[in-house]
Design an enzyme around this catalytic site. Structure first.
Site, PDB file in Angstrom:
ATOM      1  N   HIS A   6       0.830  -1.205   0.000  1.00 12.80           N
ATOM      2  CA  HIS A   6       0.000   0.000   0.000  1.00 12.80           C
ATOM      3  C   HIS A   6       0.867   1.258   0.000  1.00 12.80           C
ATOM      4  CE1 HIS A   6      -3.018  -2.968   1.511  1.00 12.80           C
ATOM      5  NE2 HIS A   6      -3.749  -2.318   0.624  1.00 12.80           N
TER       6      HIS A   6
ATOM      7  N   HIS B 122      -4.632  -6.042  -6.829  1.00  9.44           N
ATOM      8  CA  HIS B 122      -4.588  -7.296  -6.077  1.00  9.44           C
ATOM      9  C   HIS B 122      -6.004  -7.743  -5.726  1.00  9.44           C
ATOM     10  CE1 HIS B 122      -4.365  -4.012  -3.108  1.00  9.44           C
ATOM     11  NE2 HIS B 122      -4.991  -4.824  -2.273  1.00  9.44           N
TER      12      HIS B 122
ATOM     13  N   CYS C 232     -13.691  -6.453   5.409  1.00  5.87           N
ATOM     14  CA  CYS C 232     -12.952  -6.595   4.150  1.00  5.87           C
ATOM     15  C   CYS C 232     -11.694  -7.405   4.435  1.00  5.87           C
ATOM     16  CB  CYS C 232     -12.548  -5.235   3.591  1.00  5.87           C
ATOM     17  SG  CYS C 232     -13.927  -4.166   3.158  1.00  5.87           S
TER      18      CYS C 232
ATOM     19  N   HIS D 167      -8.300 -10.048   2.418  1.00  2.27           N
ATOM     20  CA  HIS D 167      -7.592 -10.590   1.266  1.00  2.27           C
ATOM     21  C   HIS D 167      -7.474 -12.107   1.409  1.00  2.27           C
ATOM     22  CE1 HIS D 167      -6.126  -6.469   1.964  1.00  2.27           C
ATOM     23  NE2 HIS D 167      -6.119  -6.365   0.648  1.00  2.27           N
TER      24      HIS D 167
ATOM     25  N   GLU E 211     -11.466 -10.582  12.865  1.00  2.00           N
ATOM     26  CA  GLU E 211     -11.697  -9.149  13.031  1.00  2.00           C
ATOM     27  C   GLU E 211     -12.869  -8.833  13.948  1.00  2.00           C
ATOM     28  OE1 GLU E 211     -12.771  -5.769   9.825  1.00  2.00           O
ATOM     29  OE2 GLU E 211     -10.828  -6.748   9.534  1.00  2.00           O
TER      30      GLU E 211
ATOM     31  N   GLU F 261      -5.627   2.399  -2.696  1.00  2.72           N
ATOM     32  CA  GLU F 261      -6.142   1.032  -2.768  1.00  2.72           C
ATOM     33  C   GLU F 261      -6.447   0.733  -4.228  1.00  2.72           C
ATOM     34  OE1 GLU F 261      -6.213  -1.556  -1.246  1.00  2.72           O
ATOM     35  OE2 GLU F 261      -6.774  -1.421   0.863  1.00  2.72           O
TER      36      GLU F 261
ATOM     37  N   GLU G  53      -8.011  -2.669  -6.056  1.00  2.93           N
ATOM     38  CA  GLU G  53      -8.433  -4.042  -5.793  1.00  2.93           C
ATOM     39  C   GLU G  53      -9.472  -4.573  -6.774  1.00  2.93           C
ATOM     40  OE1 GLU G  53      -7.871  -4.292  -0.957  1.00  2.93           O
ATOM     41  OE2 GLU G  53      -9.855  -3.790  -1.729  1.00  2.93           O
TER      42      GLU G  53
END
Length: 209
Positions: free
Chosen positions: A31, A38, A73, A75, A93, A120, A122
């Site tokens: 970042h 990604h 959110c 990955h 989280e 960001e 994505e």
């Protein structure tokens, strides 16, 4: 931050514009002002009253600290199916369990930059999920506050800009609202519409060339 000797860094799957995986990179390094494209995901979690879990990002997050956003959110890790990544991240989280995970916006992507230049970038399929409990015990390093709200109030407030949210959430709400007033009845999208990187098991040894 120094990781324990037995803990590997969290990786992200790098992609090209066709949605194909091109390699991996440590999340902690990607970042910046030229963040590579990604793979990620966003999830909207609803409870038994059909209320949406809205979260406020922790104040020390690298991207959009302290900003309201969707439930969670994250990955996927190399080789990890998206639904398993969602289950893992929601538990890490928010300390809750995500059930009935449904793909609703398979082709969503976005690029957004903060005023300091951090960006960001994505491919970010969007999912809806159900949670049987309203009790949330979030990791305060990730989430500083949370609230269950009615979906209609949320999307109307976001679209009217009475409620300021993360840029990805803002764009997603515009696409989710036409799916219907009852999130439990949103149509499930076909997995073949996902980016190829999300439909292919990525070798965990794949490296950036």
């Amino acid at each position: 931050m120094t990781l324990p000797a037995n803990q590997s860094p969290e990786m992200v799957i790098l992609c090209n514009e066709l949605g194909e995986a091109t390699g991996t990179a440590p999340k902690s390094e990607i970042h910046h002002s030229d963040t590579p494209l990604h793979l990620a995901f966003s999830v909207y979690i609803f409870n038994g009253d059909n209320k949406l879990l809205v979260t406020r990002r922790a104040s020390d997050k690298i991207t959009w600290p302290g900003v309201l956003s969707n439930s969670c959110c994250g990955h996927p890790q190399p080789g990890e199916p998206l639904t398993e990544a969602i289950e893992r991240r929601v538990h890490e989280e928010l300390r809750i369990r995500a059930d009935d995970i449904r793909l609703v916006l398979p082709e969503f992507s976005y690029r957004a930059s903060m005023t300091n230049g951090i960006t960001e970038n994505e491919l970010c399929p969007v999912f809806a999920a159900h949670c049987k409990t309203s009790g949330v015990n979030p990791d305060l390093n990730e989430v500083s506050a949370w609230e269950w709200v009615h979906w209609q109030w949320f999307f109307e407030s976001v679209q009217a800009e009475r409620l300021l949210v993360s840029p990805w959430c803002r764009a997603q709400v515009d696409l989710l609202a036409p799916l219907g007033a009852n999130p439990s009845q949103w149509p499930v999208a076909e997995e073949r519409r996902l980016p190829k990187a999300a439909r292919t098991k990525i070798d965990v040894q794949l490296k950036v060339s």
